[in-house]
Design a protein around this motif. Structure first.
Motif, PDB file in Angstrom:
ATOM      1  N   GLU A  50       0.830  -1.207   0.000  1.00 43.86           N
ATOM      2  CA  GLU A  50       0.000   0.000   0.000  1.00 43.86           C
ATOM      3  C   GLU A  50       0.861   1.253   0.000  1.00 43.86           C
ATOM      4  O   GLU A  50       0.542   2.241  -0.662  1.00 43.86           O
ATOM      5  CB  GLU A  50      -0.916  -0.007   1.224  1.00 43.86           C
ATOM      6  N   ARG A 107       2.181   1.825  -3.441  1.00 44.08           N
ATOM      7  CA  ARG A 107       1.100   2.182  -4.362  1.00 44.08           C
ATOM      8  C   ARG A 107       0.616   3.612  -4.152  1.00 44.08           C
ATOM      9  O   ARG A 107       0.247   4.297  -5.113  1.00 44.08           O
ATOM     10  CB  ARG A 107      -0.066   1.206  -4.186  1.00 44.08           C
ATOM     11  N   THR A 108       0.632   4.090  -2.900  1.00 44.98           N
ATOM     12  CA  THR A 108       0.011   5.384  -2.600  1.00 44.98           C
ATOM     13  C   THR A 108       1.009   6.513  -2.368  1.00 44.98           C
ATOM     14  O   THR A 108       0.613   7.675  -2.374  1.00 44.98           O
ATOM     15  CB  THR A 108      -0.883   5.261  -1.350  1.00 44.98           C
TER      16      THR A 108
END
Length: 414
Positions: A396, A399-400
């Motif tokens: 995560e 990805r962010t």
């Protein structure tokens, strides 16, 4: 009630010739106990087979991060030996710096207590346990298998019993560790093998007090290596890990690490070593009515080699899908459920492992860069703390977070 008697009382194969369990779980570590707990909660007949007598020692740092905590059975009380609020980072003994958090980052446990608690939770949910038995192989076809819905789990003869014993199941979960015989049956393939060395070192109260609430992570001299100190009350768990291939260099790192910490004068109560094996991307997770999870499937984080959270999470998935496989009336339906299990594992843990491989590649080339980021760049430390607390995963984060994504992309190109 013994496992055999429970099986006789609770069900039989078609034709009534052979008692059959719905799910047999091979191995009673975190993955196996998690699988047995998940399957037993559905009311199915579940048997755990464990070759050791419990509780037993397991080479492992014993760090319980957020994802591990979140995957525990409801109401499970962690037998914590310490709560970590600070991490000291060093680069092969240099550039030491300590980072602190007001919130607990993760907890520390001794594996015998932790594993035994998970087994007790599985038994409380309805699973049966047999210890001191070794599974030599599983058979899904042939004269020893009564029908196409049944798997024969063959136990080695032991003690005065030289003959083999057979246990029958509608589905089998292999959770028998990194040297798994069930994994060999499934055809698990690995592409990363590491050697970990560890010592449990009893220390005086004055030394233990210096370490309370704080761990050390040392980025080591070998590519991809690191060492750790985890305090657990009256003892310290000290270890190192690096790629398999030069055991002598790993042993020298361990000896130098212990000496540098001023711990060489204390006699370890346990000194041990083990191999961790990380699955290849195309490695299977099932064969017929047999699933694998945890270390048996090569499921662990490639960079840190953290395996407890992967064992708990994959074990729970394996237990849930083993029940569905046990209910399947033909090979097509069993195969469909096994594929669903593989998809669930790859969609979650597989994605995290992919990012972990990229992090390991970066770490092998530029350990100093990683050390500098964690110790001098506040967003990197906050990301580390968030991952250990379970607020976000490494996947995560990449990805962010644009900076993390750009850094890994640049490393990939390099």
């Amino acid at each position: 009630m013994s496992g055999e008697q429970a099986a006789q009382d609770s069900g039989a194969a078609e034709g009534g010739a052979h008692p059959v369990w719905d799910v047999v779980v091979v191995g009673a570590g975190p993955a196996g106990a998690s699988a047995a707990h998940a399957a037993a909660l559905t009311g199915r007949r579940v048997l755990m087979l464990e070759k050791a007598e419990l509780p037993r020692y397991k080479t492992c740092g014993g760090g319980i991060i957020g994802p591990s905590r979140d995957a525990l059975p409801p109401g499970f009380e962690l037998p914590l030996r310490d709560r970590v609020h600070a991490v000291t980072f060093s680069l092969n003994g240099r550039l030491t710096r300590t980072k602190r958090s007001r919130q607990m980052l993760f907890g520390l446990i001794n594996r015998p207590e932790f594993d035994n608690g998970l087994v007790e939770a599985a038994c409380a949910a309805g699973a049966e346990l047999r210890t001191g038995v070794t599974v030599s192989r599983v058979e899904q076809h042939g004269p020893g298998v009564p029908d196409r819905r049944t798997v024969a789990v063959v136990l080695s003869g032991s003690g005065k019993r030289a003959e083999e014993e057979v246990v029958y199941a509608r589905a089998v979960v292999g959770a028998d560790g990194s040297a798994s015989r069930i994994g060999a049956h499934v055809g698990v393939k690995v592409d990363q093998v590491d050697l970990g060395l560890e010592a449990e070192i009893p220390v005086p109260a004055s030394v233990a007090e210096d370490w309370a609430g704080r761990v050390l992570i040392d980025w080591g001299p070998l590519p991809g290596s690191y060492g750790w100190v985890f305090p657990k009350g009256e003892s310290l768990t000290v270890g190192v890990i690096s790629a398999r291939g030069d055991g002598g260099a790993t042993k020298r790192y361990m000896d130098d690490f212990v000496a540098r910490l001023g711990l060489a004068g204390f006699e370890p109560s346990v000194s041990s070593g083990h191999l961790t094996r990380c699955r290849a991307d195309d490695s299977p997770l099932s064969r017929g009515r047999v699933l694998v999870c945890g270390d048996a499937a090569g499921l662990l984080e490639p960079w840190t080699r953290e395996g407890i959270s992967y064992a708990l999470r994959s074990g729970r998935l394996a237990g849930e899908w083993a029940v569905r496989i046990a209910e399947a009336h033909d090979a097509v339906d069993a195969r469909r459920q096994a594929l669903n299990y593989a998809f669930a594992v790859k969609a979650g843990l597989g994605v995290e492992m992919g990012v972990g491989r990229r992090m390991l590649a970066l770490f092998e080339r530029r350990p100093g860069l990683l050390h500098a980021a964690l110790t001098t760049f506040p967003p990197a430390w906050r990301a580390f703390a968030g991952i250990t607390r379970g607020k976000r995963s490494l996947a995560e984060l990449v990805r962010t977070h644009p900076i993390a994504r750009r850094a890994l992309n640049a490393a990939d190109r390099a």
